[in-house]
Design a protein around this motif. Structure first.
Motif, mmCIF file in Angstrom:
data_model
loop_
_atom_site.group_PDB
_atom_site.id
_atom_site.type_symbol
_atom_site.label_atom_id
_atom_site.label_comp_id
_atom_site.label_asym_id
_atom_site.label_seq_id
_atom_site.Cartn_x
_atom_site.Cartn_y
_atom_site.Cartn_z
ATOM 1 N N VAL A 30 34.428 -19.862 -33.882
ATOM 2 C CA VAL A 30 33.765 -20.673 -32.862
ATOM 3 C C VAL A 30 33.487 -19.799 -31.645
ATOM 4 N N ALA A 31 32.237 -19.746 -31.247
ATOM 5 C CA ALA A 31 31.884 -19.023 -30.032
ATOM 6 C C ALA A 31 31.769 -20.022 -28.897
ATOM 7 N N LEU A 32 32.458 -19.729 -27.815
ATOM 8 C CA LEU A 32 32.465 -20.625 -26.660
ATOM 9 C C LEU A 32 31.598 -19.992 -25.575
ATOM 10 N N LEU A 33 30.468 -20.639 -25.276
ATOM 11 C CA LEU A 33 29.563 -20.094 -24.267
ATOM 12 C C LEU A 33 29.520 -21.010 -23.056
ATOM 13 N N GLY A 34 28.968 -20.469 -21.992
ATOM 14 C CA GLY A 34 28.797 -21.294 -20.799
ATOM 15 C C GLY A 34 28.760 -20.431 -19.565
ATOM 16 N N PRO A 35 28.169 -20.959 -18.507
ATOM 17 C CA PRO A 35 28.131 -20.193 -17.259
ATOM 18 C C PRO A 35 29.544 -19.993 -16.717
ATOM 19 N N SER A 36 29.712 -19.034 -15.832
ATOM 20 C CA SER A 36 31.054 -18.822 -15.299
ATOM 21 C C SER A 36 31.449 -20.037 -14.460
ATOM 22 N N GLY A 37 32.718 -20.369 -14.531
ATOM 23 C CA GLY A 37 33.190 -21.553 -13.835
ATOM 24 C C GLY A 37 33.076 -22.821 -14.666
ATOM 25 N N SER A 38 32.652 -22.668 -15.919
ATOM 26 C CA SER A 38 32.483 -23.860 -16.738
ATOM 27 C C SER A 38 33.800 -24.295 -17.380
ATOM 28 N N GLY A 39 34.810 -23.437 -17.305
ATOM 29 C CA GLY A 39 36.124 -23.823 -17.816
ATOM 30 C C GLY A 39 36.467 -23.257 -19.175
ATOM 31 N N LYS A 40 35.631 -22.354 -19.687
ATOM 32 C CA LYS A 40 35.880 -21.790 -21.023
ATOM 33 C C LYS A 40 37.238 -21.102 -21.094
ATOM 34 N N THR A 41 37.439 -20.195 -20.146
ATOM 35 C CA THR A 41 38.684 -19.426 -20.153
ATOM 36 C C THR A 41 39.889 -20.327 -19.891
ATOM 37 N N LEU A 163 40.186 -15.297 -28.417
ATOM 38 C CA LEU A 163 39.707 -14.098 -27.730
ATOM 39 C C LEU A 163 39.009 -14.502 -26.438
ATOM 40 N N ASP A 164 39.577 -14.051 -25.327
ATOM 41 C CA ASP A 164 39.052 -14.435 -24.024
ATOM 42 C C ASP A 164 38.162 -13.324 -23.478
ATOM 43 N N GLU A 165 36.869 -13.504 -23.593
ATOM 44 C CA GLU A 165 35.893 -12.508 -23.139
ATOM 45 C C GLU A 165 36.329 -11.085 -23.485
ATOM 46 N N PRO A 166 36.468 -10.817 -24.765
ATOM 47 C CA PRO A 166 37.058 -9.526 -25.161
ATOM 48 C C PRO A 166 36.234 -8.303 -24.746
ATOM 49 N N THR A 167 34.956 -8.486 -24.479
ATOM 50 C CA THR A 167 34.150 -7.299 -24.155
ATOM 51 C C THR A 167 33.652 -7.290 -22.719
ATOM 52 N N SER A 168 34.065 -8.280 -21.916
ATOM 53 C CA SER A 168 33.501 -8.390 -20.562
ATOM 54 C C SER A 168 33.902 -7.249 -19.637
ATOM 55 N N ALA A 169 35.070 -6.646 -19.911
ATOM 56 C CA ALA A 169 35.555 -5.608 -18.996
ATOM 57 C C ALA A 169 35.168 -4.215 -19.478
ATOM 58 N N ASP A 213 29.848 -26.694 -19.897
ATOM 59 C CA ASP A 213 29.356 -26.599 -18.529
ATOM 60 C C ASP A 213 30.103 -27.604 -17.666
ATOM 61 N N ARG A 214 30.525 -27.176 -16.529
ATOM 62 C CA ARG A 214 31.229 -28.028 -15.561
ATOM 63 C C ARG A 214 32.352 -28.837 -16.190
ATOM 64 N N GLY A 215 33.128 -28.185 -17.023
ATOM 65 C CA GLY A 215 34.318 -28.830 -17.545
ATOM 66 C C GLY A 215 34.101 -29.777 -18.708
ATOM 67 N N LEU A 216 32.909 -29.733 -19.293
ATOM 68 C CA LEU A 216 32.637 -30.599 -20.438
ATOM 69 C C LEU A 216 31.947 -29.811 -21.543
#
Lengths: 260, 240
Positions: A30-41, A163-169, A213-216
């Motif tokens: 499952v890939a979890l996408l969304g803008p930052s602040g959407s609550g994915k992490t 996996l929490d944004e494994p390639t973001s850094a 997005d926005r917690g949903l």
């Protein structure tokens, strides 16, 4: 295999997660996408009780957990089934690559040392870093460090890997190697939830893509449908912003690099 | 005042060195007790409970703003009264060195608490989470992963604090303890105030030697620890 019901989380007055429902079948990526602040992490960390949620239920196989009344034992039992890969790797800085992988096997899972070493070496070999066994994290590049992080999580043979944004850094040129390793795990049938910004990767590897997005959870679908025929206006806007065109005819950079 | 006598200067060592063990004992005991208390205070300082954070913060604030010599007198005069009043223990027969150790331990625990706390916070907390996810308990994550790195980070500041403690321990003579410093003062008194310069110079030389040993020891330890544990606390940032 894993069902999450009505997962909620508040920071002070701010409602980060407003009730997330999700079902994950064995073998799903499952890939979890969304803008930052959407609550994915927050959601991912909440599943592992690293930042516990406020309310909701987690049902993992036959283990049912009410988040509000979860005991330390419940959490321990749940974590035994999970592997976690962090954005910032979080390798044990005082241990070598090999020891990083062994630590959980020997101390956490009480596997005899000799056997653990074998498993750990196997895991490092899989991510192509066997010859870096004796290197400390400070002597590894970001891409290498993250691959050790993945080996560390996978070596414990958990039922699901988060996996929490494994390639973001990572520097862009190092992303491909890491994605390749994750793809390899997916091909082996590992169940995974990946929070990511790599659209091409999500499209290629995921069985299901979830947009938050926005917690949903706003929309979830198979990758092709998700990217080619988004339904909700929020997702359409999101995809247009990240230039869906490049996603549509993506050419999988990471497969090119896997040749050598 | 007689002229500077090199012979007298040399003879001072014979007078003060027999008291070196007392000075060292006080220093070593104070380091041990202040480290223990400092660890508890550091733990309180990063605890989630507001109560413990307030308690430790107040302690650190009060002790850090008390001059060592004032605290020494407070402990010397106040401690026996407190014990007698609350626990009915008579401490009149106690050695003066006990009060010195108590005062120094109380004082440097507050400094060390800050040193330990800062070092602990530098070690990236993500490693604790990674350890928990690998099946380690909180305690295992602490002593196997976080603590070894905390020690390495804390070492330079710990050494600085110990250096300050060693120097402040020289104040012990003000409550009448005959340690090395006290022996030196007695010697000056016996000479009716003559040869003060030689005496203090000899004392200074002894302290310099102690400091050379402490400094070299720390350097060696630092080298040894960072070789066996390549600690990288910058890892929490974005690296690639």
């Amino acid at each position: 295999m894993l069902t999450v019901k009505n997962f909620k989380k508040k920071y002070h007055q701010h409602e980060v997660l407003k009730g997330i429902d999700m079902t994950i079948e064995k073998g799903d990526v499952v890939a979890l996408l969304g803008p930052s602040g959407s609550g994915k992490t927050t959601f991912l960390r909440g599943l592992a009780f690293l930042t516990p949620g406020d309310s909701g239920n987690i049902i993992f196989d036959d283990q049912k957990i009410d988040i509000q009344s979860a005991t330390a034992n419940d959490i321990k039992q749940l974590r035994q089934k999970m592997g976690f890969v962090f954005q910032n790797f979080n390798l044990f800085a005082n241990k070598t690559a090999l020891q990083n992988v062994e630590e959980g096997l020997v101390i956490g899972h009480k596997i005899p040392k000799a056997e653990a070493k074998q498993i750990a070496q196997e895991a490092l070999k899989k991510v192509g870093l066997l010859e870096f066994s004796d290197h400390f994290p400070s002597q590894l590049s970001g891409g290498q460090a993250q691959r050790v992080g993945i080996a560390r999580a996978a070596a414990l043979n958990p039922e699901i890997i988060l996996l929490d944004e494994p390639t973001s850094a990572l520097d862009p040129e190092l992303v491909a190697d890491v994605l390749q390793v994750i793809k390899q795990l997916a091909d082996e049938g590992k169940t995974m939830i990946v929070v990511t910004h790599e659209m091409a990767f999500a499209r290629d590897v995921a069985d299901k893509v979830v947009f938050m997005d926005r917690g949903l959870v706003v929309e979830q679908n198979e990758p092709a449908e998700f990217f080619d025929h988004p339904k909700s206006p929020r997702l359409k806007e999101f995809l247009s912003r990240i230039s869906a065109a490049s996603v549509a005819n993506n050419s999988f950079e990471y497969e090119k690099s896997s040749v050598n | 005042m007689p002229p500077f006598s090199f012979e007298f200067f040399l003879s001072v060592f014979g007078e003060i060195l027999p008291y070196l063990p007392i000075t060292l004992l006080i220093i070593i005991l104070s380091i041990i007790f202040s480290s223990l208390l400092g660890s508890f205070l550091a733990a309180g300082g990063i605890s989630r409970s507001l109560f413990w954070r307030t308690v430790t913060q107040s302690y650190v604030f009060v002790l850090r703003s008390t001059p060592p010599i004032v605290l020494l007198f407070l402990v010397f005069y106040g401690f026996p009264k407190l014990l007698l009043l609350f626990l009915n223990i008579n401490v009149n027969g106690w050695q003066k060195s006990v009060f010195v150790v108590i005062a120094l331990s109380l004082l440097f625990a507050s400094n060390l608490a800050e040193v330990f706390k800062a070092a602990y916070l530098t070690v990236n907390t993500g490693q604790r989470e990674a350890a928990l996810m690998a099946g380690l308990s909180e305690w295992q994550a602490f002593y196997r992963i976080t603590l070894p790195q905390t020690i390495v980070v804390a070492l330079p500041n710990f050494a600085n604090t110990v250096a300050a403690l060693i120097k402040d321990a020289a104040l012990a003579y003000v409550i009448g303890l005959v340690d090395m410093m006290g022996a030196g003062n007695n010697l000056i008194a016996r000479n009716f105030g003559h040869h003060s310069l030689e005496t203090y110079l000899a004392l200074a030389v002894v302290y310099w030697v102690i400091f050379i040993i402490v400094e070299q020891g720390t350097k060696y330890l630092e080298k040894y620890l960072s070789k066996s544990r390549a600690v990288d606390t910058t890892q929490s940032g974005v690296t690639a």
